[in-house]
Design a protein around this motif. Structure first.
Motif, PDB file in Angstrom:
ATOM      1  N   ILE A   1      27.217 -14.105   9.453  1.00 13.33           N
ATOM      2  CA  ILE A   1      26.569 -15.226  10.304  1.00 13.33           C
ATOM      3  C   ILE A   1      25.658 -14.140  11.326  1.00 13.33           C
ATOM      4  O   ILE A   1      24.234 -14.642  11.335  1.00 13.33           O
ATOM      5  N   ARG A   2      25.854 -13.123  11.660  1.00 11.44           N
ATOM      6  CA  ARG A   2      25.148 -12.309  12.329  1.00 11.44           C
ATOM      7  C   ARG A   2      23.883 -11.462  11.290  1.00 11.44           C
ATOM      8  O   ARG A   2      22.922 -10.760  11.980  1.00 11.44           O
ATOM      9  N   GLN A   3      24.105 -11.659  10.186  1.00  9.54           N
ATOM     10  CA  GLN A   3      23.281 -10.893   9.289  1.00  9.54           C
ATOM     11  C   GLN A   3      22.384 -12.281   8.617  1.00  9.54           C
ATOM     12  O   GLN A   3      22.050 -12.192   7.459  1.00  9.54           O
ATOM     13  N   TRP A   4      22.304 -13.396   9.266  1.00  9.78           N
ATOM     14  CA  TRP A   4      21.926 -14.677   8.632  1.00  9.78           C
ATOM     15  C   TRP A   4      20.466 -14.575   7.929  1.00  9.78           C
ATOM     16  O   TRP A   4      20.201 -14.793   6.861  1.00  9.78           O
ATOM     17  N   PRO A   5      19.429 -13.955   8.592  1.00  7.61           N
ATOM     18  CA  PRO A   5      18.046 -13.814   7.701  1.00  7.61           C
ATOM     19  C   PRO A   5      18.227 -13.046   6.497  1.00  7.61           C
ATOM     20  O   PRO A   5      17.569 -13.295   5.446  1.00  7.61           O
ATOM     21  N   ARG A   6      19.058 -11.995   6.296  1.00  7.66           N
ATOM     22  CA  ARG A   6      19.385 -11.452   5.029  1.00  7.66           C
ATOM     23  C   ARG A   6      20.063 -12.134   4.176  1.00  7.66           C
ATOM     24  O   ARG A   6      19.812 -12.072   3.081  1.00  7.66           O
ATOM     25  N   LEU A   7      20.984 -13.101   4.609  1.00  2.00           N
ATOM     26  CA  LEU A   7      21.589 -13.852   3.721  1.00  2.00           C
ATOM     27  C   LEU A   7      20.710 -15.096   3.299  1.00  2.00           C
ATOM     28  O   LEU A   7      20.748 -15.208   2.003  1.00  2.00           O
ATOM     29  N   LEU A   8      19.951 -15.475   4.079  1.00  2.00           N
ATOM     30  CA  LEU A   8      18.922 -16.557   3.617  1.00  2.00           C
ATOM     31  C   LEU A   8      17.914 -15.869   2.631  1.00  2.00           C
ATOM     32  O   LEU A   8      17.712 -16.688   1.537  1.00  2.00           O
ATOM     33  N   ALA A   9      17.602 -14.667   2.657  1.00  5.14           N
ATOM     34  CA  ALA A   9      16.553 -14.020   1.801  1.00  5.14           C
ATOM     35  C   ALA A   9      17.387 -14.012   0.393  1.00  5.14           C
ATOM     36  O   ALA A   9      16.880 -14.081  -0.890  1.00  5.14           O
ATOM     37  N   VAL A  10      18.916 -13.705   0.303  1.00  8.12           N
ATOM     38  CA  VAL A  10      19.629 -13.559  -0.935  1.00  8.12           C
ATOM     39  C   VAL A  10      19.606 -14.910  -1.452  1.00  8.12           C
ATOM     40  O   VAL A  10      19.435 -15.374  -2.708  1.00  8.12           O
ATOM     41  N   LEU A  11      19.934 -15.962  -0.768  1.00  6.50           N
ATOM     42  CA  LEU A  11      20.112 -17.358  -1.043  1.00  6.50           C
ATOM     43  C   LEU A  11      18.880 -17.901  -1.754  1.00  6.50           C
ATOM     44  O   LEU A  11      18.799 -18.547  -2.688  1.00  6.50           O
ATOM     45  N   ASP A  12      17.614 -17.280  -1.160  1.00  9.50           N
ATOM     46  CA  ASP A  12      16.443 -17.942  -1.615  1.00  9.50           C
ATOM     47  C   ASP A  12      15.981 -17.322  -3.081  1.00  9.50           C
ATOM     48  O   ASP A  12      15.104 -17.770  -3.755  1.00  9.50           O
ATOM     49  N   LEU A  13      16.763 -16.394  -3.515  1.00 13.03           N
ATOM     50  CA  LEU A  13      16.500 -16.089  -4.980  1.00 13.03           C
ATOM     51  C   LEU A  13      16.908 -17.121  -6.077  1.00 13.03           C
ATOM     52  O   LEU A  13      16.571 -17.099  -7.244  1.00 13.03           O
ATOM     53  N   GLY A  14      17.892 -17.967  -5.606  1.00 12.68           N
ATOM     54  CA  GLY A  14      18.183 -19.298  -6.426  1.00 12.68           C
ATOM     55  C   GLY A  14      17.354 -20.174  -6.739  1.00 12.68           C
ATOM     56  O   GLY A  14      16.404 -20.339  -5.699  1.00 12.68           O
ATOM     57  N   ASP A  15      17.422 -21.092  -7.654  1.00  8.70           N
ATOM     58  CA  ASP A  15      16.661 -22.046  -7.863  1.00  8.70           C
ATOM     59  C   ASP A  15      17.038 -23.152  -6.730  1.00  8.70           C
ATOM     60  O   ASP A  15      16.373 -24.008  -6.122  1.00  8.70           O
ATOM     61  N   THR A  16      18.420 -23.313  -6.437  1.00  7.00           N
ATOM     62  CA  THR A  16      18.694 -24.168  -5.363  1.00  7.00           C
ATOM     63  C   THR A  16      19.651 -23.595  -4.742  1.00  7.00           C
ATOM     64  O   THR A  16      20.448 -22.287  -5.078  1.00  7.00           O
ATOM     65  N   TYR A  17      20.103 -23.531  -3.168  1.00  6.41           N
ATOM     66  CA  TYR A  17      21.268 -22.832  -2.535  1.00  6.41           C
ATOM     67  C   TYR A  17      21.551 -23.861  -1.495  1.00  6.41           C
ATOM     68  O   TYR A  17      20.952 -24.992  -1.070  1.00  6.41           O
ATOM     69  N   GLY A  18      22.634 -23.610  -1.046  1.00  7.20           N
ATOM     70  CA  GLY A  18      23.211 -24.370   0.108  1.00  7.20           C
ATOM     71  C   GLY A  18      24.465 -23.954   0.815  1.00  7.20           C
ATOM     72  O   GLY A  18      24.918 -22.582   0.568  1.00  7.20           O
TER      73      GLY A  18
END
Length: 84
Positions: free
Chosen positions: A45-62
């Motif tokens: 959770i403390r690395q949320w922006p980095r997590l979102l950047a990885v999730l954005d590599l997908g066609d869908t994420y959640g």
């Protein structure tokens, strides 16, 4: 996106999630797609922006929440390469 490109994105996303969490991410083959997931931890959770950047590599994420905790996931569609 060609098949090789899909594999590159899949491996990159899985490796980045593993680096962020210190735990091996789960790679699950589905019909026509690959789903990559990891458990949400306080450290993540403390690395949320980095997590979102990885999730954005997908066609869908959640995020999925259960009584056992939360899981972040991304899904990358794969299929035959379309000829140009």
């Amino acid at each position: 996106m060609g098949y090789d490109r899909h594999l590159t994105v899949i491996h990159s996303a899985a490796a980045q999630l593993t680096a962020l969490t210190g735990e091996t991410s789960r790679v699950i083959e589905e019909p026509g797609a690959v789903r990559i997931e990891t458990d949400i931890t306080p450290d993540l959770i403390r690395q949320w922006p980095r997590l979102l950047a990885v999730l954005d590599l997908g066609d869908t994420y959640g995020l999925t929440a259960t009584e056992a905790g939360q899981t972040a996931w991304l899904r990358i569609a794969i299929g035959p390469t379309n000829p140009c």
